[in-house]
Design an enzyme around this catalytic site. Sequence first.
Site, short mmCIF file in Angstrom:
data_model
loop_
_atom_site.label_atom_id
_atom_site.label_comp_id
_atom_site.label_asym_id
_atom_site.label_seq_id
_atom_site.Cartn_x
_atom_site.Cartn_y
_atom_site.Cartn_z
N LYS A 1 39.58 51.85 -5.51
CA LYS A 1 38.64 53.25 -5.68
C LYS A 1 39.41 54.56 -5.56
O LYS A 1 39.67 54.87 -4.38
CB LYS A 1 37.51 53.35 -4.71
N GLU B 1 31.86 39.98 -3.87
CA GLU B 1 32.38 41.23 -3.23
C GLU B 1 31.73 41.50 -2.01
O GLU B 1 30.50 41.13 -2.01
CB GLU B 1 32.30 42.20 -4.32
N ASP C 1 36.17 45.33 -0.58
CA ASP C 1 35.87 46.84 -1.00
C ASP C 1 35.79 47.59 0.22
O ASP C 1 36.86 48.10 0.73
CB ASP C 1 34.46 46.68 -1.81
N LYS D 1 24.14 43.90 -7.76
CA LYS D 1 24.14 44.26 -6.51
C LYS D 1 23.39 43.16 -5.73
O LYS D 1 21.89 42.98 -6.19
CB LYS D 1 23.62 45.63 -6.20
N ASP E 1 28.12 41.84 -5.73
CA ASP E 1 28.41 42.69 -4.70
C ASP E 1 27.40 42.86 -3.29
O ASP E 1 26.42 43.37 -3.73
CB ASP E 1 28.83 44.20 -5.14
N GLN F 1 32.75 54.53 -6.57
CA GLN F 1 32.27 54.79 -5.41
C GLN F 1 30.91 55.78 -6.04
O GLN F 1 31.05 56.67 -5.07
CB GLN F 1 33.00 55.29 -4.42
#
Length: 370
Positions: free
Chosen positions: A266, A217, A242, A162, A191, A294
């Site tokens: 997802k 992402e 996403d 992240k 991401d 998610q």
Amino acid sequence: MKITRIEAIPFAIPYRKPLKFASGEVRTASHVLVRVHTDDGIVGVAEAPPRPFTYGETQRGIIAVIEDVFAPQLVGLTLLEREEAHERLARTIGNPTAKAAIDMAMWDALGHTLNLSVTDLLGGFTDRLKVSHMLGFDEPSVMVAEAQRMRDTYGISTFKVKVGRKPVTLDTAVVRALRAHFGNTVELYVDGNRGWTAAESARAMREMADLDLLFAEELCPADDVVGRRWLVEKTDVPFIADESAPTPADVTREILGGSATAINIKTARTGFTTSRRVHHLAEGLGIEVVMGNQIDGQIGSACTLAFGSAFASTSRYAAELSNFLDMSDDLLAEPLQIRDGHLHRLPGNGIGIAIDPDKLAHYRIDEGRS
Ligand code: MUC
Ligand code: MG
């Protein structure tokens, strides 16, 4: 096969280790268990994880829309009328996880009715998925230690890092530390959850140019239309859409508009019926697909596993199936087991899961609580 009742049961399970990322933080899995009952006595299950910071759904909102809007539209249909059910749910533009959980619980019920697994009903491609683990915000040394623990304990060797903090060096230092620690024995991707601007993202990607990233992402908002296209144009790894592309229409717009070159599927937000549409669309567009997370619990991860193992393109890359490891407990009678970096298809019909009644009684937060 006629649907007689749809239940929406709120439950709350604390996280052992909260997950922090650019658009939010999760400390408790405040999800909704959805159960679809049929007149044959079959019960299909799935879970809806509200993500208020992304899609605006809340636990109470999911229960209200299921009880007041969706259940009355679907009761009386049979499990085979999935396209009619899809049409009725699709009249509502929002509420993705509420719709997805109902859809997946219907497929689960169908599998139990037909004595077949959902994976086989959808495509039956493979018996396992490689697992990718999400690393939430922390100091570089803590994130490296977390990745090492995941590798030692579960054999996981793909990590989604992240990013999206400011300055960008906070995050590029993490990715560099991971690469320095593991060398080329792990796959890494990032991401941003829309945390950076296009210019910050470009700078970060430049700083990480030698770190052999697999994907990037949602580094900046897709609504920064020109900036995002400029960024995607100059990024030399697939750029995953996403939260900017949760529906087939969004995927079409974002990909054809040059705002992404790959997508997340997802199941938590597109169920099985719409995920299948997104999968076929991605195939037609010729773009890469990653099975995303998610911030699902074990029920949601089992859904991702059931769908991801059904097709070639959804099982090509590691799927994000390990978020539940950060939770203190879950509702499944047989907990999911990640071994050698993989989750194997669950034996059994439907999605292949059973809810432990004692755990549900313990964690549910409505009047059914024991
Ligand atoms: C991800 O891939 O972005 C964070 C927010 C959300 O909705 O999903 C997670 C993981
Ligand atoms: Mg994401």
